[in-house]
Scaffold this motif. Sequence first.
Motif, mmCIF file in Angstrom:
data_model
loop_
_atom_site.group_PDB
_atom_site.id
_atom_site.type_symbol
_atom_site.label_atom_id
_atom_site.label_comp_id
_atom_site.label_asym_id
_atom_site.label_seq_id
_atom_site.Cartn_x
_atom_site.Cartn_y
_atom_site.Cartn_z
ATOM 1 N N GLY A 43 0.785 -1.226 0.000
ATOM 2 C CA GLY A 43 0.000 0.000 0.000
ATOM 3 C C GLY A 43 0.816 1.274 0.000
ATOM 4 N N LEU A 44 2.137 1.159 -0.007
ATOM 5 C CA LEU A 44 3.010 2.332 -0.028
ATOM 6 C C LEU A 44 3.676 2.445 -1.388
ATOM 7 C CD1 LEU A 44 4.710 1.870 3.455
ATOM 8 C CD2 LEU A 44 2.794 3.378 2.883
ATOM 9 N N THR A 45 3.600 3.619 -1.986
ATOM 10 C CA THR A 45 4.177 3.851 -3.300
ATOM 11 C C THR A 45 5.513 4.553 -3.152
ATOM 12 O OG1 THR A 45 1.981 4.010 -4.262
ATOM 13 C CG2 THR A 45 3.776 4.934 -5.552
ATOM 14 N N GLY A 46 6.512 4.056 -3.883
ATOM 15 C CA GLY A 46 7.845 4.651 -3.830
ATOM 16 C C GLY A 46 8.549 4.538 -5.159
ATOM 17 N N ASN A 47 9.725 5.103 -5.215
ATOM 18 C CA ASN A 47 10.530 5.084 -6.435
ATOM 19 C C ASN A 47 11.083 3.686 -6.697
ATOM 20 O OD1 ASN A 47 10.213 7.852 -6.840
ATOM 21 N ND2 ASN A 47 11.930 8.310 -5.503
ATOM 22 N N LEU A 48 11.347 3.417 -7.955
ATOM 23 C CA LEU A 48 12.031 2.180 -8.322
ATOM 24 C C LEU A 48 13.445 2.228 -7.765
ATOM 25 C CD1 LEU A 48 11.054 1.906 -12.104
ATOM 26 C CD2 LEU A 48 9.888 0.898 -10.155
ATOM 27 N N ASP A 49 13.988 1.059 -7.417
ATOM 28 C CA ASP A 49 15.394 1.052 -7.022
ATOM 29 C C ASP A 49 16.244 1.065 -8.290
ATOM 30 O OD1 ASP A 49 15.657 -1.617 -7.974
ATOM 31 O OD2 ASP A 49 15.337 -2.467 -5.984
ATOM 32 N N ALA A 50 17.540 1.177 -8.133
ATOM 33 C CA ALA A 50 18.445 1.319 -9.285
ATOM 34 C C ALA A 50 18.340 0.129 -10.240
ATOM 35 C CB ALA A 50 19.875 1.501 -8.803
ATOM 36 N N ARG A 51 18.239 -1.079 -9.696
ATOM 37 C CA ARG A 51 18.132 -2.270 -10.548
ATOM 38 C C ARG A 51 16.831 -2.249 -11.336
ATOM 39 N NH1 ARG A 51 15.158 -6.326 -10.874
ATOM 40 N NH2 ARG A 51 14.167 -5.968 -8.874
ATOM 41 N N GLU A 52 15.743 -1.929 -10.673
ATOM 42 C CA GLU A 52 14.442 -1.876 -11.354
ATOM 43 C C GLU A 52 14.435 -0.800 -12.440
ATOM 44 O OE1 GLU A 52 11.295 -3.162 -7.879
ATOM 45 O OE2 GLU A 52 12.325 -1.220 -7.700
ATOM 46 N N GLN A 53 14.993 0.372 -12.137
ATOM 47 C CA GLN A 53 15.027 1.452 -13.118
ATOM 48 C C GLN A 53 15.857 1.072 -14.334
ATOM 49 O OE1 GLN A 53 13.232 4.526 -12.866
ATOM 50 N NE2 GLN A 53 13.720 4.338 -15.030
ATOM 51 N N SER A 54 16.997 0.428 -14.091
ATOM 52 C CA SER A 54 17.859 -0.011 -15.184
ATOM 53 C C SER A 54 17.142 -1.046 -16.056
ATOM 54 C CB SER A 54 19.152 -0.592 -14.617
ATOM 55 O OG SER A 54 19.975 -1.042 -15.650
ATOM 56 N N GLU A 55 16.469 -2.001 -15.430
ATOM 57 C CA GLU A 55 15.732 -3.019 -16.176
ATOM 58 C C GLU A 55 14.597 -2.393 -16.977
ATOM 59 O OE1 GLU A 55 13.001 -6.991 -15.473
ATOM 60 O OE2 GLU A 55 14.383 -6.405 -13.885
ATOM 61 N N LEU A 56 13.860 -1.466 -16.371
ATOM 62 C CA LEU A 56 12.766 -0.791 -17.076
ATOM 63 C C LEU A 56 13.301 -0.010 -18.274
ATOM 64 C CD1 LEU A 56 9.793 0.021 -17.338
ATOM 65 C CD2 LEU A 56 10.292 1.908 -15.754
ATOM 66 N N ASP A 57 14.385 0.726 -18.087
ATOM 67 C CA ASP A 57 14.975 1.491 -19.185
ATOM 68 C C ASP A 57 15.377 0.582 -20.344
ATOM 69 O OD1 ASP A 57 14.636 3.809 -17.683
ATOM 70 O OD2 ASP A 57 16.745 3.890 -17.054
ATOM 71 N N ALA A 58 15.998 -0.550 -20.034
ATOM 72 C CA ALA A 58 16.427 -1.490 -21.076
ATOM 73 C C ALA A 58 15.224 -2.074 -21.815
ATOM 74 C CB ALA A 58 17.265 -2.613 -20.463
ATOM 75 N N ARG A 59 14.180 -2.429 -21.085
ATOM 76 C CA ARG A 59 12.975 -2.992 -21.714
ATOM 77 C C ARG A 59 12.287 -1.954 -22.595
ATOM 78 N NH1 ARG A 59 11.434 -7.939 -20.003
ATOM 79 N NH2 ARG A 59 12.450 -8.767 -18.141
ATOM 80 N N LEU A 60 12.183 -0.717 -22.112
ATOM 81 C CA LEU A 60 11.566 0.350 -22.905
ATOM 82 C C LEU A 60 12.374 0.616 -24.176
ATOM 83 C CD1 LEU A 60 10.366 3.000 -20.342
ATOM 84 C CD2 LEU A 60 8.983 1.839 -22.045
ATOM 85 N N HIS A 61 13.686 0.650 -24.046
ATOM 86 C CA HIS A 61 14.548 0.879 -25.204
ATOM 87 C C HIS A 61 14.338 -0.208 -26.249
ATOM 88 C CE1 HIS A 61 17.992 2.190 -27.504
ATOM 89 N NE2 HIS A 61 18.428 0.937 -27.502
ATOM 90 N N ALA A 62 14.290 -1.450 -25.811
ATOM 91 C CA ALA A 62 14.085 -2.576 -26.735
ATOM 92 C C ALA A 62 12.714 -2.502 -27.402
ATOM 93 C CB ALA A 62 14.246 -3.897 -25.996
ATOM 94 N N LEU A 63 11.667 -2.185 -26.646
ATOM 95 C CA LEU A 63 10.322 -2.082 -27.212
ATOM 96 C C LEU A 63 10.230 -0.943 -28.230
ATOM 97 C CD1 LEU A 63 8.192 -2.659 -24.016
ATOM 98 C CD2 LEU A 63 8.206 -4.117 -26.052
ATOM 99 N N ARG A 64 10.824 0.168 -27.911
ATOM 100 C CA ARG A 64 10.751 1.320 -28.826
ATOM 101 C C ARG A 64 11.590 1.110 -30.061
ATOM 102 N NH1 ARG A 64 10.597 5.530 -23.842
ATOM 103 N NH2 ARG A 64 8.332 5.451 -23.569
ATOM 104 N N ARG A 65 12.679 0.372 -29.924
ATOM 105 C CA ARG A 65 13.536 0.057 -31.085
ATOM 106 C C ARG A 65 12.760 -0.831 -32.071
ATOM 107 N NH1 ARG A 65 17.710 -3.994 -30.583
ATOM 108 N NH2 ARG A 65 17.222 -3.716 -28.394
ATOM 109 N N VAL A 66 12.037 -1.801 -31.538
ATOM 110 C CA VAL A 66 11.240 -2.709 -32.363
ATOM 111 C C VAL A 66 10.088 -1.957 -33.036
ATOM 112 C CG1 VAL A 66 9.656 -4.686 -32.291
ATOM 113 C CG2 VAL A 66 11.835 -4.783 -31.087
ATOM 114 N N ALA A 67 9.462 -1.030 -32.280
ATOM 115 C CA ALA A 67 8.316 -0.281 -32.803
ATOM 116 C C ALA A 67 8.741 0.727 -33.855
ATOM 117 C CB ALA A 67 7.576 0.417 -31.668
ATOM 118 N N GLY A 68 9.993 1.082 -33.828
ATOM 119 C CA GLY A 68 10.581 1.854 -34.857
ATOM 120 C C GLY A 68 10.556 3.265 -34.887
#
Length: 68
Positions: A43-68
């Motif tokens: 029930g508490l909302t907080g920032n992503l930790d460094a590992r989560e942020q890095s993983e999210l950034d990599a996944r977003l980059h890959a998705l956007r690269r594919v979408a073109g």
Amino acid sequence: MYVILDPARPHIVLDTSETLEGIATALAARPEPGLAVCVNRDGLTGNLDAREQSELDARLHALRRVAG
């Protein structure tokens, strides 16, 4: 659980997912710029930790690269 929020209206959750993969897919599909991703635990909302942020950034980059 991960949530997508608009920082201008942080009380409104725009999307949720149990995984970073799911939240990256949802975030990549949203046209609004400047959205924030947070983690919600017990029930508490907080920032992503460094590992989560890095993983999210990599996944977003890959998705956007594919979408073109």
